[in-house]
Design an enzyme around this catalytic site. Structure first.
Site, PDB file in Angstrom:
ATOM      1  N   HIS A 126     -16.852 -12.542 -31.374  1.00 23.61           N
ATOM      2  CA  HIS A 126     -16.483 -13.282 -32.577  1.00 23.61           C
ATOM      3  C   HIS A 126     -16.970 -12.532 -33.805  1.00 23.61           C
ATOM      4  O   HIS A 126     -17.928 -11.753 -33.745  1.00 23.61           O
ATOM      5  CB  HIS A 126     -17.050 -14.712 -32.550  1.00 23.61           C
ATOM      6  N   CYS A 127     -16.272 -12.761 -34.916  1.00 23.52           N
ATOM      7  CA  CYS A 127     -16.698 -12.218 -36.202  1.00 23.52           C
ATOM      8  C   CYS A 127     -17.097 -13.401 -37.080  1.00 23.52           C
ATOM      9  O   CYS A 127     -17.557 -14.425 -36.589  1.00 23.52           O
ATOM     10  CB  CYS A 127     -15.591 -11.370 -36.830  1.00 23.52           C
ATOM     11  N   MET A 128     -16.929 -13.284 -38.375  1.00 20.18           N
ATOM     12  CA  MET A 128     -17.348 -14.353 -39.273  1.00 20.18           C
ATOM     13  C   MET A 128     -16.539 -15.635 -39.087  1.00 20.18           C
ATOM     14  O   MET A 128     -17.073 -16.738 -39.197  1.00 20.18           O
ATOM     15  CB  MET A 128     -17.208 -13.890 -40.725  1.00 20.18           C
TER      16      MET A 128
END
Length: 528
Positions: A28-30
């Site tokens: 996952h990213c932001m």
């Protein structure tokens, strides 16, 4: 309660992406849950987008489900746990359950798809957005853009630490200015700046991992850059200083270490590999870093800082107008990833990046354009519902649902939204030109979420006022440009026409046979 909600979201997503057997990677990213998939055809896009927690989906190298900041970091561990549990329970099963939604036998036939109704619905816009994304993905698979994506993969994992330390730094600065808790502020300063003092090491670790080397060797070579002892070394007639070259030097040093390591793995006998390979990797890459990369990367980093300062000091309004207006097209082309090392270099040098608040105005233009679309399509309930559900995320800087679900498929509203971003960027750039620098201590957040990270050469009140006024300028310009120029007369007629209800369609089909296609040729909504 929150934990149960996150687990429920993860449990709802898993069967709609083909189950655990269809998942090859999870990250996952932001804002996005990024999944590697074995079989893309097993994903039930429409049911996935209908989930309350899902703000949109984006297809790139991975299948990306937009959940929003904060939420994604809580849902991802729950999703990983569910995948692990399902694999443990059925290790040999492949994915068939989600391929057949019914409990037994094939799913009932839906019959032939009816002709595309007028007006366009949110589902049709989403389908067009998906087609645009797929086309963009194919265009973006060039060597240069794939390389930029790898660079982004190095820096994106650092964003949570940048945000946390940035907020602490802003809080500490406020406390120092107000004279609060003087015994505590030195400790807060240490907490806020410790990560930035060693960011080169983390860049080295991630770089080696991304390019296929041993992460700890990349970190070991990058650590040379921040080692205080380099102050005793002369290179190119100059005495080096700790940190010279910064993240760019660390990136170059780690890439070099990967290539040295791979060469050693190929030529060094296995019996000596454990001793010779790490020694030669650190020695060769380390010496090249000390006597070459630190100086060269230091010059490049200094040039980036000087160029950004000069650009905004002499032509801030024009530069902001161009940057704010072109940022989303850069995102569409995949070229925005080249800005990530620049942001990080500016934060490392100056404590903040002056570019991010300007680029954040692109999202403000999208919000203003979406409000205008909502008002211009009073009879298109489907599109209006999509806008109402996506606007809160848009205000917080999560723009994918509005971009891919509304403005980009429609065509003209995407362009007018970029106009709004240009005016917002020009406004913030103008104040930079007048000497009121407004920057961000971290990268990632946008919209209202950027307020806690603002920093610059003025007081917090001034910076908040300038950034807020820039957002308002972006909202207003995006709204006005879209309201008056975002639609042709034919687009408004088509999009505001009454859509036949499903019941009426069924009755017509029963009484008179299959409905005939519309006599007028379908118009392409993206036509300008």
């Amino acid at each position: 309660m929150t934990e149960n909600k996150n687990r429920a979201t993860a449990a709802a997503i898993l069967p709609l992406v083909g189950g655990a057997g269809n998942i090859t990677s999870i990250a996952h990213c932001m804002t996005r849950l990024r999944l590697g998939l074995r079989d893309r055809a097993l994903v039930q896009d429409e049911r996935l987008k209908a989930l309350p927690a899902v703000l949109g989906v984006v297809e790139d190298a991975t299948y990306q489900i937009v959940l929003g900041p904060g939420t994604v970091a809580r849902v991802t561990p729950e999703f990983e746990a569910l995948v692990a549990a399902e694999r443990a329970a059925t290790p040999e099963t492949a994915i068939p359950e989600t391929a057949t939604p019914g409990a037994a036998g094939p799913a009932p036939s839906q019959g032939p798809a009816p002709p595309s109704p007028i007006p366009l619905t949110a589902d049709e816009l989403a389908a067009q957005g998906a087609a645009i994304k797929a086309e963009r993905k194919a265009r973006n698979a060039t060597p240069v853009k794939l390389f930029l994506r790898r660079i982004a993969n190095i820096f994106v994992p650092l964003i949570p630490a940048l945000i946390g330390c940035g907020i602490i730094a802003g809080l500490n600065g406020l406390m120092v200015n107000l004279g609060w808790l003087p015994a505590v502020t030195p400790a807060l300063a240490a907490v806020a700046t410790g990560f930035m003092a060693l960011i080169a090491v983390f860049v080295g670790l991630n770089t080696a991992k991304e390019f296929g080397g041993t992460p700890i060797l990349g970190g070991a070579v990058a650590a040379i850059i921040v080692f205080p002892g380099v102050a005793k070394v002369d290179a190119f007639g100059q005495t080096l200083s700790p940190g010279q070259g910064g993240v760019l030097g660390a990136l170059g040093a780690a890439v070099l270490a990967v290539y040295v390591e791979k060469w050693c793995r190929r030529w060094v006998p296995e019996a000596l590999d454990v001793l010779v390979t790490p020694t030669l990797t650190v020695l060769v890459a380390g010496l090249v870093t000390v006597y070459g990369l630190m100086f060269v990367a230091g010059e490049v980093s200094a040039a980036i800082g000087d160029l950004s300062d000069r650009l905004l000091a002499t032509g801030g309004a024009a530069a902001g107008f161009v940057l704010g207006g072109l940022f989303l097209p850069l995102v569409m082309l995949g070229l925005h990833q080249a800005l990530i090392p620049i942001h990080t270099t500016l934060i490392e040098q100056q404590g903040f990046t002056v570019l991010l608040p300007i680029l954040a105005m692109a999202g403000a233009g999208q919000v203003g354009a979406a409000v205008a679309v909502y008002l211009r399509l009073p009879r298109n309930g489907s599109v209006r519902r999509t806008i109402k559900s996506a606007l809160p995320a848009g205000f917080l800087g999560v723009g994918e649902p509005l971009i891919y679900g509304v403005s980009l498929p429609l065509g003209r509203p995407f362009i007018t939204a970029c106009v709004g971003g240009a005016f917002g960027g020009g406004f913030v750039g103008l104040f930079n030109q007048l000497g009121d620098s407004v920057g961000s201590t971290a990268i990632g957040p946008s919209g209202w979420a950027l307020f806690p990270l603002l920093a610059g050469n003025q007081g917090m009140g001034v910076m908040i006022a300038v950034y807020a006024a820039g957002l308002v300028a972006g909202y207003v310009a995006g709204f006005l440009a879209t309201y008056f120029f975002g639609f042709s007369k034919q687009m408004l007629a088509d999009l505001n026409a009454d859509a036949p209800s499903p019941g009426a369609d069924a009755a017509t089909t029963t009484a008179t046979g299959p409905a005939s296609p519309p006599t007028a040729p379908e118009k392409e909504p993206a036509a300008l």
